[in-house]
Scaffold this motif. Structure first.
Motif, PDB file in Angstrom:
ATOM      1  N   ARG A  34      43.732   3.331 -26.379  1.00 54.12           N
ATOM      2  CA  ARG A  34      42.958   2.317 -25.649  1.00 54.12           C
ATOM      3  C   ARG A  34      41.963   1.619 -26.573  1.00 54.12           C
ATOM      4  NH1 ARG A  34      43.575   1.960 -20.377  1.00 54.12           N
ATOM      5  NH2 ARG A  34      44.758   3.576 -19.306  1.00 54.12           N
ATOM      6  N   GLU A  35      41.332   2.372 -27.447  1.00 55.38           N
ATOM      7  CA  GLU A  35      40.390   1.788 -28.402  1.00 55.38           C
ATOM      8  C   GLU A  35      41.105   0.811 -29.339  1.00 55.38           C
ATOM      9  OE1 GLU A  35      37.680   3.432 -32.030  1.00 55.38           O
ATOM     10  OE2 GLU A  35      37.690   4.617 -30.181  1.00 55.38           O
ATOM     11  N   LEU A  36      42.294   1.192 -29.804  1.00 58.19           N
ATOM     12  CA  LEU A  36      43.071   0.299 -30.666  1.00 58.19           C
ATOM     13  C   LEU A  36      43.470  -0.966 -29.910  1.00 58.19           C
ATOM     14  CD1 LEU A  36      44.542  -0.356 -33.303  1.00 58.19           C
ATOM     15  CD2 LEU A  36      46.499   0.950 -32.414  1.00 58.19           C
ATOM     16  N   ALA A  37      43.887  -0.839 -28.666  1.00 60.29           N
ATOM     17  CA  ALA A  37      44.261  -2.009 -27.863  1.00 60.29           C
ATOM     18  C   ALA A  37      43.067  -2.944 -27.697  1.00 60.29           C
ATOM     19  CB  ALA A  37      44.796  -1.572 -26.502  1.00 60.29           C
ATOM     20  N   ARG A  38      41.889  -2.379 -27.443  1.00 63.27           N
ATOM     21  CA  ARG A  38      40.693  -3.219 -27.305  1.00 63.27           C
ATOM     22  C   ARG A  38      40.369  -3.928 -28.616  1.00 63.27           C
ATOM     23  NH1 ARG A  38      39.113   1.243 -23.960  1.00 63.27           N
ATOM     24  NH2 ARG A  38      38.090   2.236 -25.728  1.00 63.27           N
ATOM     25  N   GLU A  39      40.596  -3.235 -29.728  1.00 62.73           N
ATOM     26  CA  GLU A  39      40.322  -3.830 -31.041  1.00 62.73           C
ATOM     27  C   GLU A  39      41.288  -4.980 -31.342  1.00 62.73           C
ATOM     28  OE1 GLU A  39      41.039  -2.285 -35.499  1.00 62.73           O
ATOM     29  OE2 GLU A  39      39.784  -0.969 -34.267  1.00 62.73           O
ATOM     30  N   VAL A  40      42.574  -4.784 -31.074  1.00 65.68           N
ATOM     31  CA  VAL A  40      43.588  -5.787 -31.409  1.00 65.68           C
ATOM     32  C   VAL A  40      43.677  -6.884 -30.357  1.00 65.68           C
ATOM     33  CG1 VAL A  40      46.071  -6.173 -31.782  1.00 65.68           C
ATOM     34  CG2 VAL A  40      44.943  -4.190 -32.808  1.00 65.68           C
ATOM     35  N   TYR A  41      43.729  -6.505 -29.072  1.00 64.47           N
ATOM     36  CA  TYR A  41      43.966  -7.463 -27.997  1.00 64.47           C
ATOM     37  C   TYR A  41      42.709  -7.872 -27.239  1.00 64.47           C
ATOM     38  CZ  TYR A  41      48.850  -6.342 -28.719  1.00 64.47           C
ATOM     39  OH  TYR A  41      50.084  -6.176 -29.271  1.00 64.47           O
TER      40      TYR A  41
ATOM     41  N   THR B  55      37.337 -13.761 -16.840  1.00 68.09           N
ATOM     42  CA  THR B  55      37.899 -14.439 -18.003  1.00 68.09           C
ATOM     43  C   THR B  55      37.222 -15.787 -18.192  1.00 68.09           C
ATOM     44  OG1 THR B  55      39.679 -15.418 -16.692  1.00 68.09           O
ATOM     45  CG2 THR B  55      40.149 -13.311 -17.780  1.00 68.09           C
ATOM     46  N   VAL B  56      37.298 -16.272 -19.416  1.00 66.34           N
ATOM     47  CA  VAL B  56      36.674 -17.541 -19.771  1.00 66.34           C
ATOM     48  C   VAL B  56      37.629 -18.356 -20.627  1.00 66.34           C
ATOM     49  CG1 VAL B  56      34.312 -16.631 -19.674  1.00 66.34           C
ATOM     50  CG2 VAL B  56      35.577 -16.535 -21.817  1.00 66.34           C
ATOM     51  N   THR B  57      37.295 -19.625 -20.784  1.00 64.25           N
ATOM     52  CA  THR B  57      38.012 -20.503 -21.712  1.00 64.25           C
ATOM     53  C   THR B  57      37.099 -20.714 -22.904  1.00 64.25           C
ATOM     54  OG1 THR B  57      39.177 -21.603 -19.911  1.00 64.25           O
ATOM     55  CG2 THR B  57      39.016 -22.814 -21.999  1.00 64.25           C
ATOM     56  N   VAL B  58      37.666 -20.554 -24.115  1.00 62.69           N
ATOM     57  CA  VAL B  58      36.870 -20.683 -25.333  1.00 62.69           C
ATOM     58  C   VAL B  58      37.477 -21.727 -26.254  1.00 62.69           C
ATOM     59  CG1 VAL B  58      36.086 -18.285 -25.242  1.00 62.69           C
ATOM     60  CG2 VAL B  58      38.133 -18.848 -26.554  1.00 62.69           C
TER      61      VAL B  58
ATOM     62  N   VAL C 225      40.618 -15.747 -21.652  1.00 63.85           N
ATOM     63  CA  VAL C 225      40.132 -14.768 -22.619  1.00 63.85           C
ATOM     64  C   VAL C 225      39.129 -13.873 -21.891  1.00 63.85           C
ATOM     65  CG1 VAL C 225      38.817 -14.476 -24.763  1.00 63.85           C
ATOM     66  CG2 VAL C 225      40.461 -16.354 -24.542  1.00 63.85           C
ATOM     67  N   PRO C 226      39.260 -12.541 -22.007  1.00 58.90           N
ATOM     68  CA  PRO C 226      38.263 -11.686 -21.371  1.00 58.90           C
ATOM     69  C   PRO C 226      36.850 -12.044 -21.857  1.00 58.90           C
ATOM     70  CG  PRO C 226      40.118 -10.379 -22.120  1.00 58.90           C
ATOM     71  CD  PRO C 226      40.304 -11.770 -22.678  1.00 58.90           C
ATOM     72  N   ARG C 227      35.913 -12.135 -20.930  1.00 60.60           N
ATOM     73  CA  ARG C 227      34.534 -12.501 -21.274  1.00 60.60           C
ATOM     74  C   ARG C 227      33.984 -11.583 -22.371  1.00 60.60           C
ATOM     75  NH1 ARG C 227      29.890 -14.686 -20.388  1.00 60.60           N
ATOM     76  NH2 ARG C 227      30.310 -16.128 -18.721  1.00 60.60           N
ATOM     77  N   SER C 228      34.306 -10.300 -22.311  1.00 63.14           N
ATOM     78  CA  SER C 228      33.783  -9.357 -23.306  1.00 63.14           C
ATOM     79  C   SER C 228      34.254  -9.714 -24.715  1.00 63.14           C
ATOM     80  CB  SER C 228      34.184  -7.925 -22.956  1.00 63.14           C
ATOM     81  OG  SER C 228      35.593  -7.806 -22.899  1.00 63.14           O
ATOM     82  N   VAL C 229      35.484 -10.209 -24.846  1.00 62.40           N
ATOM     83  CA  VAL C 229      35.998 -10.621 -26.160  1.00 62.40           C
ATOM     84  C   VAL C 229      35.230 -11.840 -26.657  1.00 62.40           C
ATOM     85  CG1 VAL C 229      38.008 -11.556 -27.381  1.00 62.40           C
ATOM     86  CG2 VAL C 229      38.301  -9.698 -25.748  1.00 62.40           C
TER      87      VAL C 229
ATOM     88  N   HIS D 110      32.826 -11.630 -30.035  1.00 61.08           N
ATOM     89  CA  HIS D 110      33.184 -12.433 -31.212  1.00 61.08           C
ATOM     90  C   HIS D 110      32.379 -13.727 -31.299  1.00 61.08           C
ATOM     91  CE1 HIS D 110      36.470  -9.836 -32.451  1.00 61.08           C
ATOM     92  NE2 HIS D 110      36.746  -9.694 -31.164  1.00 61.08           N
ATOM     93  N   GLU D 111      31.396 -13.875 -30.423  1.00 63.12           N
ATOM     94  CA  GLU D 111      30.516 -15.044 -30.402  1.00 63.12           C
ATOM     95  C   GLU D 111      31.304 -16.351 -30.364  1.00 63.12           C
ATOM     96  OE1 GLU D 111      27.801 -14.569 -33.686  1.00 63.12           O
ATOM     97  OE2 GLU D 111      26.895 -12.794 -32.797  1.00 63.12           O
ATOM     98  N   LEU D 112      32.301 -16.398 -29.474  1.00 61.91           N
ATOM     99  CA  LEU D 112      33.127 -17.590 -29.319  1.00 61.91           C
ATOM    100  C   LEU D 112      32.426 -18.585 -28.405  1.00 61.91           C
ATOM    101  CD1 LEU D 112      36.566 -15.820 -28.778  1.00 61.91           C
ATOM    102  CD2 LEU D 112      35.636 -16.727 -30.906  1.00 61.91           C
ATOM    103  N   GLN D 113      32.718 -19.872 -28.621  1.00 60.65           N
ATOM    104  CA  GLN D 113      32.128 -20.923 -27.791  1.00 60.65           C
ATOM    105  C   GLN D 113      32.827 -20.944 -26.435  1.00 60.65           C
ATOM    106  OE1 GLN D 113      32.732 -24.916 -29.193  1.00 60.65           O
ATOM    107  NE2 GLN D 113      31.547 -25.805 -27.541  1.00 60.65           N
ATOM    108  N   ILE D 114      32.110 -20.570 -25.389  1.00 59.44           N
ATOM    109  CA  ILE D 114      32.657 -20.562 -24.036  1.00 59.44           C
ATOM    110  C   ILE D 114      32.488 -21.956 -23.441  1.00 59.44           C
ATOM    111  CG2 ILE D 114      32.413 -19.620 -21.697  1.00 59.44           C
ATOM    112  CD1 ILE D 114      31.390 -17.020 -23.015  1.00 59.44           C
ATOM    113  N   VAL D 115      33.588 -22.528 -22.943  1.00 57.64           N
ATOM    114  CA  VAL D 115      33.526 -23.876 -22.367  1.00 57.64           C
ATOM    115  C   VAL D 115      33.871 -23.905 -20.882  1.00 57.64           C
ATOM    116  CG1 VAL D 115      33.933 -25.071 -24.540  1.00 57.64           C
ATOM    117  CG2 VAL D 115      35.877 -24.408 -23.133  1.00 57.64           C
ATOM    118  N   GLY D 116      34.336 -22.823 -20.359  1.00 57.61           N
ATOM    119  CA  GLY D 116      34.662 -22.776 -18.934  1.00 57.61           C
ATOM    120  C   GLY D 116      34.833 -21.349 -18.488  1.00 57.61           C
TER     121      GLY D 116
END
Length: 188
Positions: free
Chosen positions: A50-57, A68-71, A144-148, A152-158
């Motif tokens: 599960r930890e590996l899945a969270r890291e990769v996906y 979920t959000v749009t980035v 994209v999951p909000r936590s991701v 990763h400090e992604l720009q959330i637009v929606g």
């Protein structure tokens, strides 16, 4: 949306997930093996899996409490493997874009929309394909999951399931201006 499903039964933990080049070697390092369309692990390694899945996906398949959000992300160039293998950009567990042939137009992944820029009409060589994004190429990635996005400090637009307040304010202003215009016409 990248779907990851992890189940444990009969002493085995199985993972069904989309392809990501970072997954196979890491999964094998945990004793995983590919069998019948899923990755199979010893159930005693479930938390590591599960930890590996969270890291990769970015998810282990458990619903993200934040939704979920749009980035928006900038597209960078990648080179395919020797022998004409496709040039594919993966980010945050998602396939962003793939070029299958030097002179073919890249294909965007599911839930990915081009916002600005674009791609060169031809990129790389026959043996070493390149994605070929222009300097200002930006895409929106949906679901994209909000936590991701936060991690990763992604720009959330929606945000799915939440109203877009900025768009609603703009629409209200437009409608108010139109009502003023109609009142002026009717007042004559």
């Amino acid at each position: 949306m990248s779907t990851v499903t992890i189940t444990t039964a009969g002493g085995k933990t199985t993972v069904r997930s989309p392809y990501d080049p970072n997954w196979p070697s890491s999964a094998r390092a945990l004793g995983g093996r590919w069998s019948g369309g899923v990755w199979v692990f010893d159930s005693r390694d479930e938390e590591r899996v599960r930890e590996l899945a969270r890291e990769v996906y970015g998810t282990d398949g458990t619903p993200d409490a934040g939704g979920t959000v749009t980035v928006r992300i900038s597209v960078e160039d990648v080179r395919g493997e020797r022998g004409g293998r496709p040039a594919t950009l993966f980010r945050h567990g998602r396939q962003i874009a793939t070029r299958f042939g030097r002179d073919e137009k890249p294909r965007l992944g599911d839930g990915v929309v081009l916002i600005s820029g674009g791609f060169q009409s031809s990129a790389g060589s026959h043996n070493y394909l390149e994605l070929g994004p222009l300097d200002d190429t930006v895409v929106e990635v949906r679901d994209v999951p909000r936590s991701v996005a936060v991690d990763h400090e992604l720009q959330i637009v929606g945000e799915e399931g939440r109203p877009d307040h900025e768009a609603l304010r703009a629409e209200r202003e437009r409608l108010a201006a139109r009502i003023t215009e109609i009142d002026a016409i009717l007042g004559d």
